[in-house]
Each structure stands twice: as C-alpha cells, then as structure tokens.
Design a protein around this motif. Structure first.
Motif, PDB file in Angstrom:
ATOM      1  N   MET A 192       3.305 -21.790  -0.357  1.00 21.21           N
ATOM      2  CA  MET A 192       3.687 -23.032   0.211  1.00 21.21           C
ATOM      3  C   MET A 192       3.103 -23.213   1.336  1.00 21.21           C
ATOM      4  SD  MET A 192       7.872 -22.584  -0.975  1.00 21.21           S
ATOM      5  CE  MET A 192       8.123 -24.095  -0.039  1.00 21.21           C
ATOM      6  N   GLY A 193       1.985 -22.899   1.639  1.00 22.17           N
ATOM      7  CA  GLY A 193       1.133 -23.592   2.772  1.00 22.17           C
ATOM      8  C   GLY A 193       1.333 -22.586   4.085  1.00 22.17           C
ATOM      9  N   LYS A 194       1.991 -21.578   3.877  1.00 15.77           N
ATOM     10  CA  LYS A 194       2.297 -20.480   4.995  1.00 15.77           C
ATOM     11  C   LYS A 194       1.624 -19.002   4.473  1.00 15.77           C
ATOM     12  CE  LYS A 194       6.737 -22.644   6.674  1.00 15.77           C
ATOM     13  NZ  LYS A 194       8.121 -22.454   7.001  1.00 15.77           N
ATOM     14  N   ILE A 195       1.240 -18.551   5.750  1.00 14.28           N
ATOM     15  CA  ILE A 195       0.765 -17.103   5.348  1.00 14.28           C
ATOM     16  C   ILE A 195       1.678 -16.219   5.551  1.00 14.28           C
ATOM     17  CG2 ILE A 195      -1.055 -15.368   6.065  1.00 14.28           C
ATOM     18  CD1 ILE A 195      -2.365 -18.206   4.707  1.00 14.28           C
ATOM     19  N   TYR A 196       1.664 -15.184   4.641  1.00  9.29           N
ATOM     20  CA  TYR A 196       2.575 -14.205   4.368  1.00  9.29           C
ATOM     21  C   TYR A 196       1.857 -12.804   4.327  1.00  9.29           C
ATOM     22  CZ  TYR A 196       6.290 -17.768   3.746  1.00  9.29           C
ATOM     23  OH  TYR A 196       7.170 -18.612   3.850  1.00  9.29           O
ATOM     24  N   ASN A 197       2.147 -11.812   4.807  1.00 12.28           N
ATOM     25  CA  ASN A 197       1.688 -10.566   4.464  1.00 12.28           C
ATOM     26  C   ASN A 197       1.995  -9.851   3.083  1.00 12.28           C
ATOM     27  OD1 ASN A 197       0.338 -10.471   6.781  1.00 12.28           O
ATOM     28  ND2 ASN A 197       1.880  -9.163   7.905  1.00 12.28           N
ATOM     29  N   CYS A 198       1.329  -9.365   2.414  1.00 11.59           N
ATOM     30  CA  CYS A 198       1.397  -8.656   1.105  1.00 11.59           C
ATOM     31  C   CYS A 198       1.188  -7.321   1.416  1.00 11.59           C
ATOM     32  CB  CYS A 198       0.486  -9.014  -0.032  1.00 11.59           C
ATOM     33  SG  CYS A 198       0.953 -10.858  -0.649  1.00 11.59           S
ATOM     34  N   THR A 199       2.020  -6.316   0.646  1.00  5.48           N
ATOM     35  CA  THR A 199       1.795  -4.932   0.678  1.00  5.48           C
ATOM     36  C   THR A 199       0.914  -4.580  -0.302  1.00  5.48           C
ATOM     37  OG1 THR A 199       3.992  -4.664   1.789  1.00  5.48           O
ATOM     38  CG2 THR A 199       2.824  -2.694   0.776  1.00  5.48           C
ATOM     39  N   VAL A 200      -0.134  -3.796  -0.073  1.00  3.81           N
ATOM     40  CA  VAL A 200      -0.873  -3.028  -1.099  1.00  3.81           C
ATOM     41  C   VAL A 200      -0.950  -1.432  -0.848  1.00  3.81           C
ATOM     42  CG1 VAL A 200      -3.020  -3.503   0.485  1.00  3.81           C
ATOM     43  CG2 VAL A 200      -3.330  -3.145  -2.263  1.00  3.81           C
ATOM     44  N   GLU A 201      -1.033  -0.894  -1.938  1.00  2.00           N
ATOM     45  CA  GLU A 201      -1.036   0.673  -2.059  1.00  2.00           C
ATOM     46  C   GLU A 201      -2.242   1.319  -2.827  1.00  2.00           C
ATOM     47  OE1 GLU A 201       2.720   2.075  -3.304  1.00  2.00           O
ATOM     48  OE2 GLU A 201       3.519   1.975  -1.235  1.00  2.00           O
ATOM     49  N   VAL A 202      -3.058   2.095  -2.291  1.00  2.00           N
ATOM     50  CA  VAL A 202      -4.155   2.353  -3.105  1.00  2.00           C
ATOM     51  C   VAL A 202      -4.201   4.054  -3.171  1.00  2.00           C
ATOM     52  CG1 VAL A 202      -5.540   0.597  -2.033  1.00  2.00           C
ATOM     53  CG2 VAL A 202      -5.573   3.023  -0.952  1.00  2.00           C
ATOM     54  N   ASP A 203      -5.006   4.425  -4.075  1.00  2.00           N
ATOM     55  CA  ASP A 203      -5.163   5.973  -4.416  1.00  2.00           C
ATOM     56  C   ASP A 203      -6.595   6.244  -4.260  1.00  2.00           C
ATOM     57  OD1 ASP A 203      -5.251   8.459  -5.499  1.00  2.00           O
ATOM     58  OD2 ASP A 203      -3.967   8.227  -7.050  1.00  2.00           O
ATOM     59  N   PRO A 204      -7.003   7.004  -3.374  1.00  2.00           N
ATOM     60  CA  PRO A 204      -8.359   7.444  -3.244  1.00  2.00           C
ATOM     61  C   PRO A 204      -9.142   7.957  -4.380  1.00  2.00           C
ATOM     62  CG  PRO A 204      -7.085   7.989  -1.306  1.00  2.00           C
ATOM     63  CD  PRO A 204      -6.186   7.870  -2.221  1.00  2.00           C
ATOM     64  N   LYS A 205      -8.315   8.813  -5.497  1.00  2.00           N
ATOM     65  CA  LYS A 205      -8.619   9.384  -6.456  1.00  2.00           C
ATOM     66  C   LYS A 205      -9.157   8.308  -7.689  1.00  2.00           C
ATOM     67  CE  LYS A 205      -5.108  11.997  -7.083  1.00  2.00           C
ATOM     68  NZ  LYS A 205      -4.254  11.739  -5.939  1.00  2.00           N
ATOM     69  N   LEU A 206      -8.802   7.045  -7.474  1.00  4.77           N
ATOM     70  CA  LEU A 206      -9.070   5.963  -8.525  1.00  4.77           C
ATOM     71  C   LEU A 206     -10.283   5.196  -8.155  1.00  4.77           C
ATOM     72  CD1 LEU A 206      -5.264   4.695  -9.182  1.00  4.77           C
ATOM     73  CD2 LEU A 206      -6.710   6.325 -10.452  1.00  4.77           C
ATOM     74  N   SER A 207     -10.906   4.819  -9.343  1.00  2.00           N
ATOM     75  CA  SER A 207     -11.994   4.031  -9.063  1.00  2.00           C
ATOM     76  C   SER A 207     -11.826   2.546  -8.202  1.00  2.00           C
ATOM     77  CB  SER A 207     -12.707   3.558 -10.445  1.00  2.00           C
ATOM     78  OG  SER A 207     -13.749   2.752 -10.368  1.00  2.00           O
ATOM     79  N   LYS A 208     -12.805   2.196  -7.615  1.00  5.58           N
ATOM     80  CA  LYS A 208     -12.456   0.696  -6.752  1.00  5.58           C
ATOM     81  C   LYS A 208     -12.144  -0.459  -7.708  1.00  5.58           C
ATOM     82  CE  LYS A 208     -17.275   0.176  -6.071  1.00  5.58           C
ATOM     83  NZ  LYS A 208     -18.228  -0.066  -4.936  1.00  5.58           N
TER      84      LYS A 208
END
Length: 243
Positions: A192-208
C-alpha cells in the motif's frame, strides 16, 4: 496430559517435516521443492483477525474493530465479523483464499537455469472449516497450468505457459541479517505504498536455488529459503529432493 500430548505432536510434526527436506548431494541436476503458503489471517467462529493495515486494505468499505489477538495478548489487530460482510467482502475473502491457501511445487533445472512451477490452488486441507462453510463450500482444489520460468541476463525472467509468454524484470532483494539470530533476516516489502520489513529464514544446508517465489532473488544469500513472512502471508518450505 493434554500439554504433553500437544508437545509430542508438535515434535513429531517437526521431525516429519525435517525428514522430507533432503540435504544437497555433491552433484545434482534438478531440485524439486514445495512451499506451502497461508494468509496471515486468524479465523474463528465469529470472524477474521489480521494486521489492521491488511484488514483495511482488503475490506475497504466495511467497518472493522481493533481487538486483542485471540492467541497473542501482546498484539492488537483488526477484526471483521462474518455477519458484517456483504457480497463484495465475501468475494474478497474467496479471492484471498484463492491467492494464499496454496501449495507450490517447483522443479528447478540447474544447468538450464529454468524452473517449472505447479501450483495447487485452494489447498483444502489447510482451509479452516468455518471459512469453507461461510463460503458455502464453493471452493474446489485444483492444480493450475504449469509455468516454465527461464532466468535471463539483466535480471529478467521469461514466464511461459499455455495462456501467455511474458518477459518481466525481477528485483534482487537485500537481506539485513539479524544479530544473535542465526540464519534469520529481514528485507523491504512494499505494501500500500509503504515499506515494511518481511522476515526470512534460511538454511545453509540447502541450495540457493530454493526460493518461495521464482521471481524473487536475494542478492546477498547463498542458502535456500525455509520461510518468508510478510504482512499478508507466510510461505514455508515443506519438501526438498535432488536428482
């Protein structure tokens, strides 16, 4: 007794999910992975709870209340009752269910830099019974036409399916990694025209190459994405295999 049973059930579910996510071998040509997506709505017998910004955007002409979240006393969120919804609101809810109660299976061919995506729409196993009833059981699960995504130079992708052949640009997101939280970060998300933070979680054992949206690339991440949470929805990785 109930608490012990619930804890055991959660542990069993976590172990089951872990068993479906394979570790990457040294050599592979294809990755097959699946994400499950849900809207960030909380449903109960009386109505829908969500971030007030989301409620306001989804149901533009219907009044809503600000209430304490039913399962998190630290949050105050928007609430709209089923009784207050008109036909237009009901259609909005149905479209939300269509958009976000999904399961996406992707086959990524590493050398060819292309992906084939299959999306299960209206993931019936995940839609709450109260929502199905409110929508008069008018939602039927189906698998959409597969799309082939070709990754091109200059940050472009070519999306090909039986309906269209589109070339579009994708944006490289930058993750701001959180201190003292291994493999967790945030990235900017425009709503809606505003910037919000999204959360992301990763796993080093998985392919990029394992990402929840084929048009979303993270510039500073060499790992697979296990979950993404925005204001509107949450996507979680549930299965990975390599061939």
């Amino acid at each position: 007794m109930f608490k012990k049973f619930t804890t055991a059930l959660c542990l069993f579910t976590a172990l089951l999910c872990m068993g479906q996510i394979q570790k990457a071998p040294e050599k592979y040509n294809k990755i097959i992975y699946t994400y499950k997506t849900k809207p960030n709505y909380h449903f109960d017998s009386s109505g829908i709870y969500a971030d007030s910004t989301v409620i306001q955007n989804d149901f533009l002409k219907t009044d809503f209340k600000i209430l304490q979240h039913p399962t998190d006393s630290t949050k105050r969120v928007g609430f709209i009752s089923y009784k207050s919804m008109n036909k237009a609101d009901k259609l909005v809810l149905k479209n939300k269910v269509l958009t976000y109660f999904t399961k996406t299976r992707v086959e990524y061919y590493v050398k060819l830099k292309k992906a084939i995506m299959y999306k299960t729409v209206y993931d019936l196993a995940e839609i709450p019974t109260v929502v199905k009833t409110f929508l008069d059981n008018s939602v039927t699960e189906f698998v959409s036409e597969p799309s082939t995504i070709y990754y091109l130079p200059n940050k472009e992708i070519n999306v090909v399916n039986s309906i269209s052949n589109l070339k579009e640009s994708y944006r490289e997101h930058t993750i701001n990694w959180l201190e003292n939280q291994n493999n967790t970060g945030v990235f900017d998300y425009n709503f809606m025209g505003k910037i919000y933070n999204c959360t992301v979680e990763v796993d080093p054992k998985l392919s990029k190459y394992i990402v929840p949206a084929t048009s979303t690339i993270f510039a500073n991440c060499d790992y697979g994405i296990t979950s993404v949470k925005t204001l509107e929805f949450t996507s979680k990785l549930i299965k990975v295999e390599y061939k």
